[in-house]
Design an enzyme around this catalytic site. Structure first.
Site, PDB file in Angstrom:
ATOM      1  N   SER A  34     -45.408 -34.366  39.375  1.00  0.00           N
ATOM      2  CA  SER A  34     -44.947 -34.748  40.714  1.00  0.00           C
ATOM      3  C   SER A  34     -43.559 -34.233  41.041  1.00  0.00           C
ATOM      4  O   SER A  34     -43.138 -34.318  42.201  1.00  0.00           O
ATOM      5  CB  SER A  34     -44.973 -36.274  40.847  1.00  0.00           C
ATOM      6  OG  SER A  34     -46.300 -36.753  40.780  1.00  0.00           O
ATOM      7  N   GLU A  87       0.783  -1.231   0.000  1.00  0.00           N
ATOM      8  CA  GLU A  87       0.000   0.000   0.000  1.00  0.00           C
ATOM      9  C   GLU A  87       0.818   1.285   0.000  1.00  0.00           C
ATOM     10  O   GLU A  87       0.374   2.296  -0.528  1.00  0.00           O
ATOM     11  CB  GLU A  87      -0.919   0.003   1.227  1.00  0.00           C
ATOM     12  CG  GLU A  87      -2.015  -1.052   1.196  1.00  0.00           C
ATOM     13  CD  GLU A  87      -3.018  -0.819   0.088  1.00  0.00           C
ATOM     14  OE1 GLU A  87      -3.510   0.314  -0.067  1.00  0.00           O
ATOM     15  OE2 GLU A  87      -3.291  -1.777  -0.663  1.00  0.00           O
TER      16      GLU A  87
END
Length: 819
Positions: free
Chosen positions: A481, A90
Site C-alpha cells: 500500500s 638514508e
C-alpha cells in the site's frame, strides 16, 4: 743508467697505455649502458597512484580506496623533522653530493670484499637520488649493470631537478610497509595522525623503514624495530638535527603504533561507503577510483546515520526477540585457555556495543561469561581475558521459539557452558550484560533530503559484515500500500479532488478467458464502508477503493506517473499493480515521496555532492542549479543572488500539496498514527504486502523523507498482524523523534492557488458553519466541495454515476455497501 731510464720509460708507456685502455673501456661501458637508459625526464610529469578519500558532509573521513595507499604531499608540506630524519637515515650528504656518495661507495665496496663468497646481500651505498632512479625507472635486480645504470641516472637527475624536487619524489614514492607508500600515508596508517603531528621517535621510526619494512614490523619484530629507530635518532643527533637531550628522551619513548582501520571510519556507514565506491566506479573506472587521488565529498550526515542505524536495528531486534531464542551461535570447549578458542570464532565487527562472548559457567540466577579477546596487528591473541555476568533479567526474553509461552525462570534454562553468544551491556550497569541474537529478519532504511535528493543516511541491513547486500538499493520488494499515493496523486493531477467519492464495496475484475475473476479485498476482509472520499480511502488504506479508482483513471496513466516519479520503469497494465504488486526498492520509494514533499520537482537520489581530482579541480557536482549573481566581486546595491532551478516539474505543485495533506491524514487518523508521537507535521503511508511478507512505511517532513521496509531475505510470512503500521512505522517514529528533537516544527508549504475549504471528512461535502469534526481540505482553482457526490463504482441502470446525498451516504455507511 740508460737501462734504468729505458725501464722507467717502458713503465710510463705501459701505464699510459693501460690508463688509456681503462679510460676507453670505462667510457665504452658508460656509453653502452647509457644507450638503454629510461627517459628520466618523465619524472617532471610524474603522477603516482594516489588513494581516493571519501568524506562525509561535515568533512569527517568515511573511507579510503587504493591499491597503493599513498597521499601525495609537496615538499613544502613535509615538516623539516621528517625530511631530516630520512636524510640522516638514508643519505646524510644528500645536499652536498651530485647524485653519488663516493665515500659511501668505498665503504660498501670494502664490505663487499670482506663478505665475498659468504652469499650475503651486498651493503647498499645508494643515495636518495639513486633510490629515486631505482624506484621510478629501474628494477630491484641485484647486479653491477643495474648499479651502473642507477648511478648514471642519478647524475642526470641531479643535473635536471632540484634537491627539493628529488626529495619530494622520494618521500612520496618509498614503500614503508602496511601497504603504505610515502610518508603521508605511512603517518596515518602507523600512528593515525598527519605528518605535521609526528614526534621525533615517530619520524625516526618511519625513516628506519625503507631498508626493510617487514623486518622492522612494530609487532612481530618489536625489539629490532626499536633498535633501528634508535639508530636513526642517534644519526639525527650526530647530524645536528636534534639535541642530545631530545635524542635521549626519544630513545626512551615506547613504540606506540596505532594501526588505522581500513573499513568505514564512521559508525554504521559501511553500506553508504560501498554505495559511494560503486557510484565512482560507474562514473569513472577502477583505475581512477583506486589510483586517481580523488576527493569525494558525500551527502552523509554522520549524526543522522548513527540515529538511523540505531532506530532500525532496535526495531529488528525487538521483533526478532518476540519470536523466541534460537540458541547459541556455536560451542567451544571452555577448559584451559578459552580465549584462544573464542578468538577463532568469527564475530561481526560493526554491531557495537554488542560483543561476542562464551558462557564459562551457569547458575540459576546468573551466567559468567568471557569476552572474545582482541588480536594484535601481528595476529597474536592478546593475553588479557575479560569476563562479565548475565543476570536472570538479561535472558528473560529468551523463550524457546518452539515454546514461547513457557516463562524463563532460570538462566540455566537458556544458557550452558561453552555457548558462544552475543551480549550487550545494560543501560543501568555496564558490568552486567543482556543476551542478544542477530535477527533473522532484515530490511532497509533510507533518509533523504527532499529538496535535493541527497541521501543523508542509509541502512542496508543488520550488519554489513554479515551481508554486503544493500537492501536499500538492491532488494526488489513489493511496496504494498505504500505505492497507493502514486495512484491517488495520478487521479488528483487529472481532475479528481480529495473529496471525490469512491465506493468501498466488493468488486469482481474480469481477468480474461480461462481465468477466474479477481476479487480484491481490504486488509479487514469482509468489511466495507460504502461510498467514501479519496482522503478516507488513502488514510484507511482501502484496497477496493484504490482498485476502483485505478480502473477509473486507467493503469496506463498510473504507469506513466510511476515512471515520472521513479518508482517503476515500466509498470504492467494490471489493476493488481495499483496495490503495490510490482517490485521496487526503498530508495525509489523514498525518492518518489521526496517529490511529493518538494512540490513535484524531479530529483535524482545521490550519495555524492562533488568530486575533485588530485589537483583540487571539481570534476563532478550534483547540484546543477544556476546561481545568478553569486560571482559578484563586491556589493553595489545589486539584487540578491538567486538560484535558478531547471529541474523538471513531474507533478503539479498543487497536486503535490493535496497528496501531502492526505498523507498527513494517514498519520493523524489513519494507519500511520504511530508517528503522531513525534509531535511535528509528518506525512506518510504504510504498506503491507500479500500474506504479510513485507512491512513498509515511507514518510516525510518538509525537509527529509524516510523509508523503511522489514522482511525476510527469502520472503515468507512475518506474522499475524505484522503490518507497516505496527512494524515499520515505529522505526521511523523512533528515528524522527531524535533526528527532529532540536528542530522547529515546519508546516508543509501551501502553493499559490490552493484554496483551503472546511469540509465534512465523512462525506466530502462543504461543512456547515460550526460543524464539529470539520477539516480543511485543499482544492485547486476551479474546484470546490460538491453539493452532492457522484460515486465512482456505483452506477444507475443507464450507466450514469449514482448521486448520493449526505442522508443516503449515511445510510450506506451503516450497511455493507451497494453490492
Amino acid at each position: 743508467m740508460r737501462l734504468l731510464f729505458r725501464f722507467f720509460g717502458f713503465l710510463f708507456a705501459a701505464g699510459t697505455i693501460l690508463f688509456l685502455v681503462v679510460v676507453g673501456a670505462t667510457a665504452g661501458l658508460l656509453w653502452h649502458f647509457s644507450q638503454g637508459l629510461p627517459d628520466y625526464t618523465q619524472l617532471r610529469d610524474y603522477e603516482p597512484p594516489v588513494m581516493t578519500r571519501v568524506h562525509a558532509a561535515d568533512g569527517s573521513l568515511i573511507a579510503e580506496y587504493a591499491h597503493e595507499r599513498r597521499l601525495y604531499l609537496p615538499i613544502q608540506a613535509v615538516p623539516k623533522l621528517v625530511t631530516n630524519a630520512f636524510i640522516s637515515a638514508e643519505d646524510k650528504n644528500f645536499y652536498e653530493h651530485n647524485g653519488l656518495d663516493f665515500s659511501g661507495i668505498m665503504r660498501a665496496g670494502r664490505v663487499f670484499l670482506e663478505n665475498y663468497g659468504s652469499h650475503r646481500r651486498p651493503q647498499g651505498a645508494s643515495t636518495i637520488t639513486q633510490q629515486v632512479a631505482k624506484n621510478f625507472l629501474l628494477t630491484n635486480e641485484v647486479s653491477f649493470e643495474r648499479k651502473i645504470k642507477e648511478a648514471l641516472l642519478a647524475i642526470r637527475i641531479e643535473r635536471t631537478y632540484s634537491k627539493d624536487r628529488i626529495l619530494e619524489l622520494y618521500l612520496n614514492e618509498i614503500y614503508l610497509g602496511f601497504g603504505a607508500y610515502g610518508v603521508a600515508a605511512a603517518s596515518l596508517l602507523y600512528f593515525d595522525k598527519s605528518v605535521q603531528e609526528l614526534t621525533i621517535p615517530e619520524a625516526a621510526y618511519l625513516a628506519a623503514l625503507p631498508k626493510a619494512p617487514s623486518d622492522l614490523h612494530p609487532f612481530r619484530n618489536r625489539d629490532r624495530a626499536i633498535e633501528r629507530r634508535n639508530y636513526v635518532i642517534d644519526r639525527m643527533r650526530e647530524d645536528g638535527y636534534i639535541t642530545a637531550a631530545q635524542a635521549e628522551e626519544a630513545r626512551k619513548a615506547p613504540l606506540n603504533v596505532t594501526v588505522r582501520t581500513r573499513g568505514a571510519h564512521i559508525a554504521g556507514a559501511e553500506y553508504f561507503a560501498e554505495e559511494v565506491r560503486r557510484a565512482v566506479m560507474e562514473k569513472y573506472d577502477e583505475k581512477r577510483l583506486y589510483e586517481g587521488g580523488l576527493s569525494v565529498r558525500t551527502t552523509l550526515d554522520p549524526k543522522m546515520q548513527v540515529m538511523a542505524r540505531k532506530a532500525f536495528v532496535d526495531g529488528l531486534v525487538a521483533f526478532d526477540e518476540q519470536q523466541g531464542y534460537r540458541g547459541a551461535i556455536s560451542k567451544v570447549d571452555v577448559s584451559g585457555d578459552w580465549g584462544v578458542k573464542l578468538a577463532d570464532v568469527h564475530a561481526y565487527t560493526d554491531i557495537a556495543p554488542w560483543r561476542l562472548a562464551v558462557v564459562l559457567n551457569v547458575s540459576d540466577q546468573a551466567a559468567r561469561i568471557g569476552f572474545q579477546p582482541a588480536r594484535e596487528p601481528g595476529g597474536a591473541v592478546v593475553r588479557d581475558r575479560q569476563v562479565g555476568n548475565i543476570p536472570l533479567d538479561g535472558v528473560k526474553w529468551a523463550k524457546q521459539a518452539s515454546d514461547k509461552f513457557r516463562p524463563v525462570t532460570k538462566v540455566s534454562q537458556v544458557l550452558s557452558p561453552g555457548d558462544v553468544i552475543y551480549v550487550e551491556p545494560t543501560a543501568q550497569d555496564a558490568t552486567q550484560y543482556r543476551l542478544r541474537q542477530p535477527p533473522e529478519i532484515s530490511g532497509a532504511m533510507v533518509v533523504m533530503d527532499t529538496q535535493t535528493g541527497r541521501v543523508l543516511a542509509i541502512v542496508g541491513g543488520f550488519s554489513f559484515d554479515q551481508s554486503q547486500f544493500d537492501r536499500a538499493t538492491q532488494a526488489m520488494r513489493q511496496p504494498g500500500s505504500s505505492f497507493k499515493p502514486v495512484v491517488y496523486s495520478t487521479a488528483l493531477d487529472n481532475g479528481y479532488t480529495p473529496s471525490t467519492v469512491v465506493m468501498d464495496a466488493p468488486i469482481e475484475i474480469d481477468q480474461g478467458p480461462g481465468l477466474p475473476p479477481w476479487r480484491p479485498e481490504n486488509y479487514s476482509a469482509g468489511h466495507f464502508y460504502g461510498p467514501q472520499t479519496l482522503r478516507f480511502g488513502i488514510e484507511q488504506s482501502r484496497n477496493v477503493m484504490t482498485v476502483r479508482l485505478a480502473q477509473e483513471v486507467g493503469m496506463p496513466l498510473i504507469a506513466e506517473y510511476a515512471r515520472r516519479l521513479g518508482v517503476y520503469d515500466n509498470l504492467p497494465n494490471y489493476l493488481a499493480y495499483a496495490l503495490g504488486a510490482g517490485e521496487t526498492t526503498v530508495m525509489r520509494q523514498v525518492t518518489a515521496y521526496s517529490m511529493f514533499a518538494n512540490g513535484g520537482r524531479r530529483i535524482q537520489p545521490t550519495f555524492i555532492d562533488r568530486i575533485q581530482d588530485r589537483y583540487g579541480h571539481t570534476i563532478y557536482k550534483h547540484d546543477q542549479r544556476d546561481c545568478r549573481g553569486c560571482d559578484a566581486q563586491a556589493w553595489s546595491n545589486q539584487p540578491e543572488p538567486t538560484l535558478v532551478d531547471h529541474r523538471e516539474q513531474v507533478l503539479d505543485p498543487m497536486t503535490a500539496y493535496q497528496i501531502t495533506s492526505m498523507l498527513e491524514g494517514v498519520v493523524q487518523r489513519g494507519t500511520g498514527t504511530a508517528l503522531r508521537a513525534v509531535g511535528k507535521p509528518i506525512a506518510g503511508k504504510t504498506g503491507t504486502t500479500n500474506e504479510e511478507k513485507d512491512a513498509w512505511f515511507v514518510g516525510y517532513t518538509p525537509e527529509i523523507a524516510v523509508g523503511v521496509y522489514i522482511g525476510y531475505d527469502k520472503p515468507r510470512h512475518i506474522g499475524r498482524g505484522a503490518t507497516g503500521g505496527h512494524l515499520a512505522a515505529p522505526i521511523v517514529r523512533d528515528f524522527l523523534k531524535v533526528a527532529l528533537a532540536d528542530k522547529p516544527a515546519l508546516e508543509f508549504r501551501v502553493p499559490p492557488g490552493i484554496k483551503l475549504i472546511r469540509i465534512d471528512p465523512k462525506s466530502g461535502l462543504r461543512a456547515a458553519p460550526g460543524q464539529p469534526g470539520a477539516i480543511l481540505e485543499a482544492f485547486k482553482p476551479g474546484t470546490a466541495p460538491p453539493d452532492y457526490n457522484a460515486v465512482i463504482g456505483a452506477t444507475n441502470p443507464d450507466g450514469t454515476p449514482v448521486a448520493v446525498s449526505p442522508e443516503a451516504e449515511s445510510a450506506a455507511r451503516t450497511g455493507r455497501g451497494l453490492w
